[in-house]
Each structure stands twice: as structure tokens, then as C-alpha cells.
Design a protein around this motif. Sequence first.
Motif, PDB file in Angstrom:
ATOM      1  N   THR A 258      -8.135   1.610   4.087  1.00  0.00           N
ATOM      2  CA  THR A 258      -7.144   2.535   4.631  1.00  0.00           C
ATOM      3  C   THR A 258      -7.805   3.578   5.520  1.00  0.00           C
ATOM      4  OG1 THR A 258      -5.703   2.237   2.713  1.00  0.00           O
ATOM      5  CG2 THR A 258      -5.359   4.212   4.025  1.00  0.00           C
TER       6      THR A 258
ATOM      7  N   ILE B  12      -0.817   7.853   4.414  1.00  0.00           N
ATOM      8  CA  ILE B  12      -0.438   7.995   3.021  1.00  0.00           C
ATOM      9  C   ILE B  12      -0.476   9.481   2.697  1.00  0.00           C
ATOM     10  CG2 ILE B  12      -1.101   7.516   0.641  1.00  0.00           C
ATOM     11  CD1 ILE B  12      -2.173   4.837   1.548  1.00  0.00           C
TER      12      ILE B  12
ATOM     13  N   TYR C 154       1.511   0.182   1.988  1.00  0.00           N
ATOM     14  CA  TYR C 154       1.402   0.922   3.248  1.00  0.00           C
ATOM     15  C   TYR C 154       0.647   0.133   4.315  1.00  0.00           C
ATOM     16  CZ  TYR C 154      -0.588   4.117   6.660  1.00  0.00           C
ATOM     17  OH  TYR C 154      -1.008   4.685   7.840  1.00  0.00           O
TER      18      TYR C 154
ATOM     19  N   LYS D 135       2.827  10.149  -4.370  1.00  0.00           N
ATOM     20  CA  LYS D 135       2.097   9.606  -3.220  1.00  0.00           C
ATOM     21  C   LYS D 135       2.912   8.480  -2.576  1.00  0.00           C
ATOM     22  CE  LYS D 135      -2.275   9.885  -3.145  1.00  0.00           C
ATOM     23  NZ  LYS D 135      -3.739   9.807  -3.334  1.00  0.00           N
TER      24      LYS D 135
ATOM     25  N   GLY E 201       3.478   6.212   1.423  1.00  0.00           N
ATOM     26  CA  GLY E 201       3.130   5.967   2.810  1.00  0.00           C
ATOM     27  C   GLY E 201       4.310   6.366   3.691  1.00  0.00           C
TER      28      GLY E 201
ATOM     29  N   PRO F 214       2.072   3.305  -1.787  1.00  0.00           N
ATOM     30  CA  PRO F 214       0.712   3.250  -1.238  1.00  0.00           C
ATOM     31  C   PRO F 214       0.159   1.824  -1.154  1.00  0.00           C
ATOM     32  CG  PRO F 214       0.889   5.083  -2.754  1.00  0.00           C
ATOM     33  CD  PRO F 214       2.187   4.315  -2.867  1.00  0.00           C
TER      34      PRO F 214
END
Length: 249
Positions: free
Chosen positions: A51, A199, A180, A136, A138, A177
Amino acid sequence: MSGHSKWATIKHKKGALDAKRGKTFTRLIKEITIASRQGGGDPDANPRLRTAIAAAKAENMPADNIKRAIQRGTGELPGATYEEISFEGYGPGGVAVIVEATTDNRNRAVSEIRHTFSKNGGNLGEPNSVRFMFSKKGIIAIPKEQADEEKLMNIVLEAGGDDLNDEGDTWEIITEPSAYEAVAQAVRDAKIETTMSEITMVASTYTKLEGATANQMIRLLEALEDNDDVQNVYSNFDMDATQMEEVAG
């Protein structure tokens, strides 16, 4: 779209992040270095590193910079040893704020972050005092002229995204996440330009600010983001879009 995501989108629109490219590169290099140290230098086996590399490429970071950051993380090259620290607190109007920092000097970071809060109408809180309000996710923000709703909804459904929201002049894709990266890649493959893709931490509820209190909150966010140790700032503030545009200008 409220708080952090709206503010980040406006800053992208106005090119504010381009003026701070050096800061952006520093933040990304720290993230790549830490991800490599914790999970190894192979992005195929290290989702956090994968990521981070994707984010660096999105900012047109040279491949050599990415490679050196990975090698510093794995110990192949010498470099500073970074520590991750998270702060929680309150901004003007009781707004919840989370600050994620990466530093080679913990005492300096704590002192500077505490001072920034107090100088701008906020105060630090205890661990877990506000984190329970965030999750959390994205987020991918896309100008409406880039794609229509049907096209984006197909991408969301096929790539495993959660939702597509209408945010005025912007579409906002929400993902878990874990999904994402696949959704962001599908957007890139479709040649769709974004104003934000990351994110982030999304609040469950938002606090609306107006007037001087809203302006003070923006000043707090800017001061925190200008700190070299700060990686990310999240908050649950909301304010009138017109006023936010004026402040961002």
C-alpha cells in the motif's frame, strides 16, 4: 464528506500538497521504511508495504527513492530508527482528533504535538479517549466529471468496495482496508483521475463547527500537518463547504 476527507480533497484541488512535495515524500519514505522493517521488503508478502509503495507511485516518487527506503527498513542500508506514536485529543469545539507520528526522537515529538494542541485551542487526551469513534476505511474521491455513477458502481461491486456516496461535485468510494488496493487499482485501470485515494480513519459521528471556531480548527490541522514527525491527522469536524473553501484559499 466530512472532516478529514473533505479537507484533504480541497487541498488536492488547490494544489496545496504539490507545494509541500518534499513533506509528502518524507512522510511516504518513513511509511515505506517502517513497513519494510516490520514486515520485510517483499511487497507481495507485506500488504502494508504494498500500500505504501502504491501511494508513493501515485505521488510520482522515483523508483530509486522507494528502493532505498525499503533497504533502510530491512537494514541493507544505514538510516534513522523511527518509532510510531499515536496521540488522541480534542480540538476547538470539542472535536475529536487522532494524530499518527513517526519520529526518531520521542520526547521532541510529544512536546511539539502537545504544544501545537494547546496553542490552537485544543488539548491532548488519554489513550483510547476518542479512537473508539473512528474506523479504518479506504476512501477514493473522484470528481464527477471523471466518471458517471453507473460506471463507478460497477467498479465498486466488481472490485469489492463497500459503497459509493454522492458528495456534491465529488463521488466518494468507501472500502474496507483489505479491499482498498483492488478498488484503487480498478479505478486506475479505468483511467479515472482522483482527488484523493488513501486508507484513512473515518468517524462514526461528526461535530459541526462555524465561524471563528471552525477557522481555529483548520489552523490546528494545518499546524499538526506541518510538523515533520506527523504522518496523518484524523478528526470528526464538519463545517460549511463554502467557508472551508475560503479557509483553504
